[in-house]
Write an enzyme that holds these catalytic residues in place. Sequence first.
Site, mmCIF file in Angstrom:
data_model
loop_
_atom_site.group_PDB
_atom_site.id
_atom_site.type_symbol
_atom_site.label_atom_id
_atom_site.label_comp_id
_atom_site.label_asym_id
_atom_site.label_seq_id
_atom_site.Cartn_x
_atom_site.Cartn_y
_atom_site.Cartn_z
ATOM 1 N N CYS A 111 48.163 36.023 28.300
ATOM 2 C CA CYS A 111 47.470 37.156 27.678
ATOM 3 C C CYS A 111 48.396 37.994 26.807
ATOM 4 O O CYS A 111 47.934 38.839 26.038
ATOM 5 C CB CYS A 111 46.830 38.031 28.741
ATOM 6 S SG CYS A 111 45.636 37.142 29.728
ATOM 7 N N HIS A 247 45.650 44.832 25.369
ATOM 8 C CA HIS A 247 44.956 43.625 25.805
ATOM 9 C C HIS A 247 43.742 44.049 26.630
ATOM 10 O O HIS A 247 43.838 44.913 27.503
ATOM 11 C CB HIS A 247 45.916 42.762 26.637
ATOM 12 C CG HIS A 247 45.227 41.694 27.419
ATOM 13 N ND1 HIS A 247 44.314 40.822 26.841
ATOM 14 C CD2 HIS A 247 45.296 41.360 28.735
ATOM 15 C CE1 HIS A 247 43.861 40.005 27.764
ATOM 16 N NE2 HIS A 247 44.422 40.304 28.917
ATOM 17 N N ASN A 277 37.622 39.367 28.965
ATOM 18 C CA ASN A 277 39.049 39.149 28.719
ATOM 19 C C ASN A 277 39.215 37.801 28.010
ATOM 20 O O ASN A 277 38.989 36.755 28.606
ATOM 21 C CB ASN A 277 39.768 39.157 30.079
ATOM 22 C CG ASN A 277 41.252 38.857 29.976
ATOM 23 O OD1 ASN A 277 41.734 38.390 28.940
ATOM 24 N ND2 ASN A 277 41.974 39.105 31.058
HETATM 25 O O1 UT7 Z 1 44.622 39.240 31.478
HETATM 26 C C1 UT7 Z 1 45.360 39.675 32.572
HETATM 27 C C2 UT7 Z 1 44.829 39.028 33.763
HETATM 28 N N1 UT7 Z 1 43.968 39.657 34.649
HETATM 29 C C3 UT7 Z 1 43.752 40.967 34.900
HETATM 30 O O2 UT7 Z 1 44.186 41.872 34.257
HETATM 31 C C4 UT7 Z 1 42.916 41.258 36.100
HETATM 32 C C5 UT7 Z 1 43.440 42.427 36.903
HETATM 33 N N2 UT7 Z 1 42.621 42.666 38.100
HETATM 34 C C6 UT7 Z 1 41.366 43.149 38.034
HETATM 35 O O3 UT7 Z 1 40.837 43.397 36.980
HETATM 36 C C7 UT7 Z 1 40.673 43.440 39.344
HETATM 37 O O4 UT7 Z 1 41.580 43.259 40.412
HETATM 38 C C8 UT7 Z 1 39.410 42.548 39.588
HETATM 39 C C9 UT7 Z 1 38.317 42.960 38.625
HETATM 40 C C10 UT7 Z 1 39.737 41.090 39.423
HETATM 41 C C11 UT7 Z 1 38.891 42.778 40.996
HETATM 42 O O5 UT7 Z 1 38.600 44.142 41.178
HETATM 43 P P1 UT7 Z 1 39.148 44.903 42.472
HETATM 44 O O6 UT7 Z 1 38.660 46.269 42.382
HETATM 45 O O7 UT7 Z 1 40.636 44.696 42.522
HETATM 46 O O8 UT7 Z 1 38.404 44.164 43.614
HETATM 47 P P2 UT7 Z 1 39.015 43.477 44.920
HETATM 48 O O9 UT7 Z 1 39.576 42.143 44.604
HETATM 49 O O10 UT7 Z 1 39.885 44.477 45.643
HETATM 50 O O11 UT7 Z 1 37.720 43.286 45.790
HETATM 51 C C12 UT7 Z 1 36.974 44.405 46.304
HETATM 52 C C13 UT7 Z 1 35.731 43.888 46.995
HETATM 53 C C14 UT7 Z 1 35.995 42.737 47.943
HETATM 54 O O12 UT7 Z 1 35.066 42.830 49.011
HETATM 55 P P3 UT7 Z 1 35.497 43.468 50.431
HETATM 56 O O13 UT7 Z 1 36.637 42.627 50.900
HETATM 57 O O14 UT7 Z 1 35.910 44.874 50.123
HETATM 58 O O15 UT7 Z 1 34.261 43.355 51.237
HETATM 59 C C15 UT7 Z 1 35.669 41.513 47.126
HETATM 60 O O16 UT7 Z 1 35.302 40.417 47.929
HETATM 61 O O17 UT7 Z 1 34.825 43.373 46.010
HETATM 62 C C16 UT7 Z 1 34.503 42.014 46.312
HETATM 63 N N3 UT7 Z 1 34.340 41.302 45.059
HETATM 64 C C17 UT7 Z 1 33.174 41.241 44.398
HETATM 65 N N4 UT7 Z 1 31.957 41.744 44.683
HETATM 66 C C18 UT7 Z 1 30.969 41.505 43.799
HETATM 67 C C19 UT7 Z 1 35.281 40.640 44.344
HETATM 68 N N5 UT7 Z 1 34.731 40.141 43.214
HETATM 69 C C20 UT7 Z 1 33.417 40.499 43.239
HETATM 70 C C21 UT7 Z 1 32.352 40.284 42.360
HETATM 71 N N6 UT7 Z 1 31.151 40.799 42.676
HETATM 72 N N7 UT7 Z 1 32.492 39.587 41.210
#
Ligand code: UT7
Length: 321
Positions: A111, A247, A277
């Site tokens: 990225c 980005h 993204n």
């Molecule tokens: O280009 C550079 C590369 N990537 C990035 O910059 C990505 C950077 N990271 C992010 O943008 C975020 O970490 C994500 C959007 C990927 C995830 O968001 P988050 O707020 O960090 O969520 P999380 O992984 O902490 O998950 C929170 C909760 C979890 O459930 P529990 O364990 O709290 O019950 C996940 O299982 O949300 C759940 N979850 C979802 N729920 C609905 C994870 N993905 C989803 C989803 N829909 N798509």
Amino acid sequence: MIGVLKGTGVYIPAHVLNNDDLSKMVETNDEWIRERTGVVTRHVIEDETTVFMAAEAAKAAIADAGIMPQEIDLIIVATISSNVILPCTACEVQKEVGAINAACFDMNAACTGFLFACNTAQAYIQSGMYKCVLIIGAESLSNLVDWTDRGTCILFGDGAGAAIMCAEEEAQYVAVTHSDGIKGSALECESRHRKGWEKKLIGDTTYMRMDGQAVFKFAVKKVPEVIEEVLEKAGVQKVEISYYILHQANKRIVESVAKRLKEPIGKFPMNLYEYGNTSSASIPILLDELKKNGTLKRGQKIVMAGFGAGLSWGAAVLTWE
Ligand code: UT7
């Protein structure tokens, strides 16, 4: 001589997947995706390829810059998702656009790819080796995404953006880049090549895997740091910066960077709502949009900042032409 960004161009696939479409594929919903990422739709390829999108974006950038393809002496394509390995995507683009005098190579900095490619072009221009560089970020991430993994498939989209960088006497371009391979496991995608002499075909069973929280924490810490670093190196104050072109990974990352820099969010344009993204393509797609809608004006100072797999991150401060 200093390289300045002139023409820009994009190719965006017409096919759109919205959040409701994804909620039929994995357990997710529109509200969660909007709140946690800001993404509403993403464009994904149907029959298009990375090479096709890169060439279309390149043609648009060449026309926008008002140059002849023969004037281009270097083509750099930043990509992690090309449909070709040999010849490289840049050579395929050369063929399509008729840039017969160009040397061509691809670059993988995930990225941060467009930023690394701009810095590379800049270094060549400052050395006097090349004068007119076509820089492209092009991605078909839908081919690398695991469409059963809700932690990643909601984020990414496909597309290509291109820019022409030309040598000028008077201009400013100062860059800082970093990599940290020790933390590379936060965002991985194994090769799909055969495993050596065993001739075991891995096929398409390897996909992007991401520790989202680790990448998030890395981005919100390192991006403001590297922006402060590049501004200090350039001797430029934040008040002089018109826009920060980040980005487009997650709106919460962009908002957090703005907050940490104590800069108004209005200086951080975003279009991730529409495209998701698009990795190396996100910065040139946003630059093109801002140029074409009149937001970017000649003489303004802007910062471009990228971050992603590697881990890698960097920023550049430049004057918009
Ligand atoms: O280009 C550079 C590369 N990537 C990035 O910059 C990505 C950077 N990271 C992010 O943008 C975020 O970490 C994500 C959007 C990927 C995830 O968001 P988050 O707020 O960090 O969520 P999380 O992984 O902490 O998950 C929170 C909760 C979890 O459930 P529990 O364990 O709290 O019950 C996940 O299982 O949300 C759940 N979850 C979802 N729920 C609905 C994870 N993905 C989803 C989803 N829909 N798509």
